[in-house]
Design an enzyme around this catalytic site. Sequence first.
Site, short mmCIF file in Angstrom:
data_model
loop_
_atom_site.label_atom_id
_atom_site.label_comp_id
_atom_site.label_asym_id
_atom_site.label_seq_id
_atom_site.Cartn_x
_atom_site.Cartn_y
_atom_site.Cartn_z
N ILE A 1 42.22 53.59 63.14
CA ILE A 1 43.10 52.57 63.72
C ILE A 1 42.98 52.58 65.24
CG2 ILE A 1 45.53 51.96 64.07
CD1 ILE A 1 46.05 53.00 61.18
N ALA B 1 47.29 58.84 68.09
CA ALA B 1 46.71 60.05 67.49
C ALA B 1 47.68 60.64 66.47
CB ALA B 1 46.41 61.09 68.57
N GLY B 2 47.13 61.05 65.35
CA GLY B 2 48.00 61.64 64.33
C GLY B 2 47.18 62.30 63.24
N GLY C 1 55.64 64.98 49.19
CA GLY C 1 54.59 65.76 49.84
C GLY C 1 54.46 65.53 51.33
N TYR D 1 55.28 64.81 57.76
CA TYR D 1 54.79 63.53 58.28
C TYR D 1 55.93 62.50 58.37
CZ TYR D 1 51.45 59.57 58.62
OH TYR D 1 50.74 58.47 59.02
N PRO E 1 52.61 50.87 60.05
CA PRO E 1 51.64 50.36 59.06
C PRO E 1 51.85 50.99 57.70
CG PRO E 1 50.53 51.37 60.99
CD PRO E 1 51.98 51.79 61.00
N GLY E 2 51.53 50.24 56.67
CA GLY E 2 51.38 50.81 55.34
C GLY E 2 50.02 51.49 55.26
P1 NDP Z 1 42.06 58.99 61.65
O1 NDP Z 1 42.13 60.33 61.02
O2 NDP Z 1 41.04 58.02 61.18
O3 NDP Z 1 41.91 59.13 63.26
C1 NDP Z 1 42.80 59.96 63.95
C2 NDP Z 1 42.49 59.95 65.42
O4 NDP Z 1 43.46 60.80 66.08
C3 NDP Z 1 41.14 60.49 65.76
O5 NDP Z 1 40.60 59.80 66.87
C4 NDP Z 1 41.44 61.94 66.17
O6 NDP Z 1 40.52 62.52 67.09
C5 NDP Z 1 42.78 61.76 66.84
N1 NDP Z 1 43.51 63.02 66.91
C6 NDP Z 1 43.95 63.79 65.89
N2 NDP Z 1 44.55 64.89 66.35
C7 NDP Z 1 44.48 64.83 67.72
C8 NDP Z 1 44.91 65.67 68.76
N3 NDP Z 1 45.56 66.81 68.53
N4 NDP Z 1 44.65 65.28 70.03
C9 NDP Z 1 44.01 64.13 70.29
N5 NDP Z 1 43.59 63.27 69.34
C10 NDP Z 1 43.81 63.64 68.05
O7 NDP Z 1 43.53 58.40 61.49
P2 NDP Z 1 44.05 56.88 61.35
O8 NDP Z 1 43.26 55.99 62.21
O9 NDP Z 1 44.19 56.57 59.91
O10 NDP Z 1 45.52 57.05 61.92
C11 NDP Z 1 45.88 56.70 63.24
C12 NDP Z 1 47.40 56.73 63.35
O11 NDP Z 1 47.95 55.78 62.45
C13 NDP Z 1 48.01 58.08 62.99
O12 NDP Z 1 49.10 58.36 63.84
C14 NDP Z 1 48.49 57.87 61.57
O13 NDP Z 1 49.55 58.71 61.23
C15 NDP Z 1 48.90 56.40 61.62
N6 NDP Z 1 48.95 55.75 60.33
C16 NDP Z 1 47.84 55.71 59.54
C17 NDP Z 1 47.91 55.09 58.29
C18 NDP Z 1 46.75 55.03 57.37
O14 NDP Z 1 46.95 54.66 56.21
N7 NDP Z 1 45.53 55.32 57.79
C19 NDP Z 1 49.15 54.45 57.83
C20 NDP Z 1 50.23 54.52 58.78
C21 NDP Z 1 50.13 55.15 59.97
P3 NDP Z 1 39.12 63.15 66.56
O15 NDP Z 1 38.24 61.98 66.24
O16 NDP Z 1 38.63 63.93 67.72
O17 NDP Z 1 39.44 63.96 65.36
#
Ligand code: NDP
Length: 240
Positions: free
Chosen positions: A14, A83-84, A143, A147, A177-178
């Site tokens: 995202i 980031a998450g 679970g 989060y 987002p879902g």
């Molecule tokens: P991804 O796992 O695809 O990407 C996560 C990104 O966060 C990566 O760029 C990663 O970096 C970065 N990241 C993780 N930990 C850290 C850290 N400690 N410091 C800096 N950067 C970090 O996740 P998504 O794109 O799916 O999710 C993005 C956000 O959207 C999150 O907050 C997630 O909770 C939220 N979200 C996602 C949903 C989904 O269904 N996918 C639904 C709802 C919310 P690196 O590439 O270096 O690992």
Amino acid sequence: MGRVALVTGGTRGIGAACSKALKDAGYNVAANYGGNDDAANAFKKETGIPVFKWDVGDFQACEQGVIAVENEVGPVEVLVNNAGISRDAMLQKMSHEQWSEVIRTDLDSVFNMTRQVINGMRERGFGRIVSISSINGQQGMLGLANYCSAKAGMIGFTRTVALEGARKGITANAIAPGYVATELLANVSEKVMEHIVGQIPVGRLGEAEEVARCVVFLAADESAWITGSTLTINGGQLMD
Ligand code: NDP
């Protein structure tokens, strides 16, 4: 020159879609990431967007990271807290490490990052803070005690920052987002994914680009009267 936007976790999933959409909308974008150098370098090569590596769960690293971004790209006017991570387990099996890793990366990060940019935004009289929460910040989910807590916490944080920034030209909004097709869902079993998709009235997962559209909308100068809100984007799965 466009406004400067910083996207955390902006090199994959995202976040990468947000970085690209903001660039396409004319912003000067900086993308942070945590550890995946290969993905970050590929993203940089593809987009020309500068990438900055630091851990958003570490307050001091955020301080240094934002200084590096501001030196290279300029004062941050738009912050996307994206980031998450997830570390799923039922509560009776969840370790303290699983709990604290998620709280630190998904919730502490929002304080760690916003704290670095808030004074500059107040001084300049303009700021946009967009934080990516989740449908699972709006409801409970098996679970996901860690989060769901982090993502609900982001919404509380957002509302307070919105109040505190309201007279300073700063808006703060969350996006919930879902389920979106990214690597974050890689560990979810096929059976559970089938069940999830079955619960989405639109009948499919979301696309990262669909979330990025919301970020660009909330980041716009013209969105000045939208603050403290949570924008729900989930294919109709939860109507909040
Ligand atoms: P991804 O796992 O695809 O990407 C996560 C990104 O966060 C990566 O760029 C990663 O970096 C970065 N990241 C993780 N930990 C850290 C850290 N400690 N410091 C800096 N950067 C970090 O996740 P998504 O794109 O799916 O999710 C993005 C956000 O959207 C999150 O907050 C997630 O909770 C939220 N979200 C996602 C949903 C989904 O269904 N996918 C639904 C709802 C919310 P690196 O590439 O270096 O690992």
